[in-house]
Design a protein around this motif. Structure first.
Motif, mmCIF file in Angstrom:
data_model
loop_
_atom_site.group_PDB
_atom_site.id
_atom_site.type_symbol
_atom_site.label_atom_id
_atom_site.label_comp_id
_atom_site.label_asym_id
_atom_site.label_seq_id
_atom_site.Cartn_x
_atom_site.Cartn_y
_atom_site.Cartn_z
ATOM 1 N N VAL A 1 0.841 -1.203 0.000
ATOM 2 C CA VAL A 1 0.000 0.000 0.000
ATOM 3 C C VAL A 1 0.875 1.251 0.000
ATOM 4 N N VAL A 2 1.935 1.237 0.797
ATOM 5 C CA VAL A 2 2.839 2.394 0.856
ATOM 6 C C VAL A 2 3.545 2.581 -0.476
ATOM 7 N N SER A 3 4.019 1.504 -1.080
ATOM 8 C CA SER A 3 4.713 1.626 -2.362
ATOM 9 C C SER A 3 3.755 2.075 -3.465
ATOM 10 N N LEU A 4 2.499 1.640 -3.413
ATOM 11 C CA LEU A 4 1.508 2.083 -4.388
ATOM 12 C C LEU A 4 1.208 3.570 -4.224
ATOM 13 N N ALA A 5 1.121 4.035 -2.984
ATOM 14 C CA ALA A 5 0.889 5.454 -2.732
ATOM 15 C C ALA A 5 2.063 6.290 -3.220
ATOM 16 N N LEU A 6 3.274 5.807 -3.005
ATOM 17 C CA LEU A 6 4.469 6.515 -3.473
ATOM 18 C C LEU A 6 4.500 6.575 -4.996
ATOM 19 N N LEU A 7 4.173 5.475 -5.640
ATOM 20 C CA LEU A 7 4.133 5.441 -7.100
ATOM 21 C C LEU A 7 3.075 6.408 -7.628
ATOM 22 N N SER A 8 1.922 6.461 -6.972
ATOM 23 C CA SER A 8 0.857 7.370 -7.374
ATOM 24 C C SER A 8 1.307 8.819 -7.236
ATOM 25 N N PHE A 9 1.990 9.136 -6.146
ATOM 26 C CA PHE A 9 2.481 10.498 -5.931
ATOM 27 C C PHE A 9 3.501 10.889 -7.000
ATOM 28 N N VAL A 10 4.400 9.988 -7.326
ATOM 29 C CA VAL A 10 5.438 10.274 -8.318
ATOM 30 C C VAL A 10 4.819 10.476 -9.698
ATOM 31 N N THR A 11 3.882 9.603 -10.085
ATOM 32 C CA THR A 11 3.271 9.753 -11.408
ATOM 33 C C THR A 11 2.400 11.004 -11.478
ATOM 34 N N THR A 12 1.764 11.398 -10.374
ATOM 35 C CA THR A 12 0.996 12.635 -10.345
ATOM 36 C C THR A 12 1.915 13.839 -10.510
ATOM 37 N N ALA A 13 3.055 13.826 -9.838
ATOM 38 C CA ALA A 13 4.011 14.922 -9.955
ATOM 39 C C ALA A 13 4.553 15.016 -11.378
ATOM 40 N N ILE A 14 4.857 13.893 -11.989
ATOM 41 C CA ILE A 14 5.346 13.894 -13.372
ATOM 42 C C ILE A 14 4.258 14.418 -14.309
ATOM 43 N N GLY A 15 3.030 13.990 -14.120
ATOM 44 C CA GLY A 15 1.920 14.481 -14.937
ATOM 45 C C GLY A 15 1.709 15.973 -14.781
ATOM 46 N N TYR A 16 1.855 16.478 -13.570
ATOM 47 C CA TYR A 16 1.710 17.916 -13.325
ATOM 48 C C TYR A 16 2.791 18.706 -14.050
ATOM 49 N N VAL A 17 4.023 18.213 -13.979
ATOM 50 C CA VAL A 17 5.138 18.892 -14.651
ATOM 51 C C VAL A 17 4.938 18.887 -16.162
ATOM 52 N N VAL A 18 4.520 17.764 -16.718
ATOM 53 C CA VAL A 18 4.279 17.680 -18.153
ATOM 54 C C VAL A 18 3.136 18.604 -18.565
ATOM 55 N N ALA A 19 2.067 18.677 -17.775
ATOM 56 C CA ALA A 19 0.934 19.542 -18.093
ATOM 57 C C ALA A 19 1.349 21.013 -18.059
#
Length: 49
Positions: free
Chosen positions: A27-45
């Motif tokens: 669960v912790v690793s999934l939350a971390l992965l979600s946070f990282v992909t959200t940050a990458i998506g924000y930067v790309v947007a």
């Protein structure tokens, strides 16, 4: 030779906490992965804007 085979008995409450620990790590690793992909998506947007 059959004496070496252990019977698989159901775990009693409080035993076998490794499964819970693995679940929490997942669960912790999934939350971390979600946070990282959200940050990458924000930067790309922001970059495409």
């Amino acid at each position: 030779m059959t004496d070496d085979i252990k019977k698989h008995e159901p775990l009693k409450p409080g035993e076998g906490s490794a499964g819970c620990l693995g679940l929490m790590a997942g669960v912790v690793s999934l939350a971390l992965l979600s946070f990282v992909t959200t940050a990458i998506g924000y930067v790309v947007a922001q970059w495409l804007r």
